[in-house]
Write an enzyme that holds these catalytic residues in place. Structure first.
Site, short mmCIF file in Angstrom:
data_model
loop_
_atom_site.label_atom_id
_atom_site.label_comp_id
_atom_site.label_asym_id
_atom_site.label_seq_id
_atom_site.Cartn_x
_atom_site.Cartn_y
_atom_site.Cartn_z
N ASP A 62 37.14 40.66 57.49
CA ASP A 62 38.32 41.70 57.88
C ASP A 62 37.85 42.89 58.95
OD1 ASP A 62 36.61 43.42 56.69
OD2 ASP A 62 37.71 43.77 54.90
N SER A 63 38.82 43.55 59.35
CA SER A 63 38.78 44.17 60.48
C SER A 63 38.00 45.71 60.34
CB SER A 63 39.96 44.72 60.90
OG SER A 63 40.58 45.84 59.85
N GLY A 64 37.65 45.89 59.04
CA GLY A 64 37.07 47.36 58.76
C GLY A 64 38.06 48.61 58.23
N GLY A 65 39.38 48.02 58.85
CA GLY A 65 40.52 49.18 58.57
C GLY A 65 40.52 49.56 57.19
N PHE A 66 40.44 48.66 56.19
CA PHE A 66 40.91 48.93 54.80
C PHE A 66 39.70 49.65 54.31
CE2 PHE A 66 39.97 48.14 50.17
CZ PHE A 66 41.32 48.55 49.79
N ASP B 42 44.06 47.64 61.72
CA ASP B 42 45.67 48.12 61.24
C ASP B 42 45.39 49.71 60.46
OD1 ASP B 42 44.34 46.66 59.12
OD2 ASP B 42 45.96 46.67 58.03
N GLN C 25 51.72 45.36 57.56
CA GLN C 25 51.79 46.47 56.79
C GLN C 25 53.42 46.88 56.34
OE1 GLN C 25 49.48 48.18 55.13
NE2 GLN C 25 47.69 47.20 56.07
N GLY D 272 47.96 46.28 52.57
CA GLY D 272 48.41 47.52 52.03
C GLY D 272 48.46 47.39 50.56
N CYS E 15 32.04 24.22 35.85
CA CYS E 15 31.01 24.87 36.54
C CYS E 15 29.47 24.73 36.34
CB CYS E 15 31.25 26.37 36.87
SG CYS E 15 30.65 27.56 35.45
N CYS F 271 28.63 26.84 32.89
CA CYS F 271 29.41 26.16 31.65
C CYS F 271 28.70 24.97 31.32
CB CYS F 271 30.88 26.13 31.72
SG CYS F 271 31.65 27.74 31.87
N HIS G 101 30.47 31.31 37.52
CA HIS G 101 31.55 30.81 36.65
C HIS G 101 32.68 31.52 37.15
CE1 HIS G 101 34.37 30.16 33.49
NE2 HIS G 101 34.65 31.45 33.43
ZN ZN Z 1 32.19 27.89 34.13
#
Ligand code: ZN
Length: 399
Positions: free
Chosen positions: A90-94, A171, A221, A248, A335, A338, A364
């Site tokens: 991701d861009s780092g903006g968040f 953004d 956005q 957003g 998984c 489990c 899991h």
């Molecule tokens: Zn599982």
């Protein structure tokens, strides 16, 4: 880079394949988050074994530590962390802009303070760590308090050094509490930043000869406003992006509307990623309304505090009821955890703060979420999506 497969009848949902230099992603697909180039407590090999097709890391965190130049020298994000499949950053903006407001990704109507609008919002007790201007964002590192500045160009330079197959344009993130006037101003800034990202991305692609081709997604956005969301999607669609992100803060109740508005405007031949969504009901809503990929830190974050997903709903392993329960977390799960470990053993591990409690619970929860979206993909292909949705949601939320 994207081939559309089966279209969901009467809706925007579809299956497809995203092709990257590190392999294909069959969509819809859930992309687990490895914020600092690791899904916490789990080996990349285990992530591949549990069916993760790609991983998403965070440009902001990797820029601060170890530094994007080091990951570049290592041969890029995948090589650095021994993950052979496709990667996203991701861009780092968040993260950078969250430092300014300190709010959560999805807000309930009550939590959002419905009806209250303000442009200078900061969570109670939080220090403002970021400020926005038309050129970029200045922020204080959450690690050591040092000052940094991200602009669209800097974000592209960092993400090129990180070398993920898919990256996002820088953004501005707003909150649901911002006024309509501020949302409009912010959207204009995000569009201008998107144009600068495309230019810088092309420059870097030409300059960095011999590197695998990276794809750039523009981020839509527009908060909860239909006209702003549609306008943002149309404006970004006019630029040379390989795909799109829907970003957003989004009220859970409005998620379906917002992704439908946006995806109605975006070109169907390009992939759409919904940023930061991972709950079963949200995933069904987003898939149905035309999103192809999703990322969320929740499956691993909640696992580390002993909360697990099952087809019958979410529950906490760290309660007395699990103490003598020698069955698996979820009898329907396939998984590794489990297949080999009981709730009683996991309960014991959490009670004693043993490290592998996080490992086993995360394996899991990630498998549960990856598999749920895989099942949605199969259900679109064989015409049973509506049945799957009704069945899963009725059971998961029956508690
Ligand atoms: Zn599982």
């Amino acid at each position: 880079m994207f081939t559309v497969g089966t279209q969901l009848e009467g809706a925007l949902g579809r299956t497809g394949t995203i092709s990257t230099p590190h392999g294909d992603i069959r969509t819809p697909a859930f992309i687990p988050v490895g914020t600092r180039a690791t899904v916490k407590a789990v080996l990349p090999e285990s992530m591949a074994d549990l069916g993760a097709q790609a991983l998403l890391a965070n440009a902001y965190h990797l820029y601060l530590q170890p530094g994007a130049d080091i990951i570049d020298e290592a041969g890029g994000l995948g090589a650095f962390m021994n993950w052979r499949g496709p990667t996203f950053t991701d861009s780092g903006g968040f993260q950078v802009l969250s430092l300014g407001a300190g709010f959560q990704k999805t807000l309930s109507m009550a939590g959002a303070g419905a009806g209250v609008e303000a442009d200078d919002v900061i969570a109670p007790g939080k220090e403002r760590l970021a400020t926005v201007d038309d050129d970029g964002v200045t922020f204080k590192s959450h690690v050591d308090g040092s000052m940094h500045r991200f602009t669209p160009e800097v974000s592209m330079q960092i993400q090129h050094q990180l070398g993920a197959d898919i990256m996002f344009a820088f953004d501005e993130l707003t909150t649901l509490m911002n006024t309509r006037a501020y949302q409009e101003e912010s959207l204009a800034r995000t569009q201008a930043w998107a144009e600068r990202c495309v230019v810088e991305h092309e420059r870097l692609t030409a300059e960095r000869v011999g590197k695998p081709r990276q794809a750039l997604f523009g981020v839509v956005q527009g908060a909860q406003h239909e006209d702003l969301r549609r306008h943002a999607a149309r404006s970004l669609a006019a630029l040379d992006f390989d795909g799109f992100g829907v970003g957003g803060a989004i009220e859970k109740e409005r998620l379906g509307d917002i992704v439908r508005w946006v995806n109605s405007e975006l070109p169907p031949g390009k992939p759409r990623h919904l940023l930061g969504i991972g709950e079963p009901d949200d995933l069904f809503t987003a898939v149905e309304n035309g999103c192809d990929t999703f990322d969320c830190v929740s499956p691993s974050r909640v696992a580390r505090s002993s909360r697990v997903y099952a087809m019958s709903g979410r529950y906490n392993l760290n309660v007395a009821a699990s103490r003598r329960d020698f069955g698996p977390i979820d009898p329907e799960c396939d998984c590794y955890t489990c297949a080999h470990y009981s709730k009683a053993y996991l309960h014991h591990l959490f009670k004693t703060n043993e490290f592998i409690s996080a490992t086993l619970a995360t394996i899991h929860n990630e498998r549960f979420t990856v598999r749920l979206v895989d099942r949605m993909r199969d259900a679109i292909d064989d015409g049973s999506f509506a049945d799957l949705k009704a069945d899963v949601l009725a059971r998961f939320y029956s508690q």
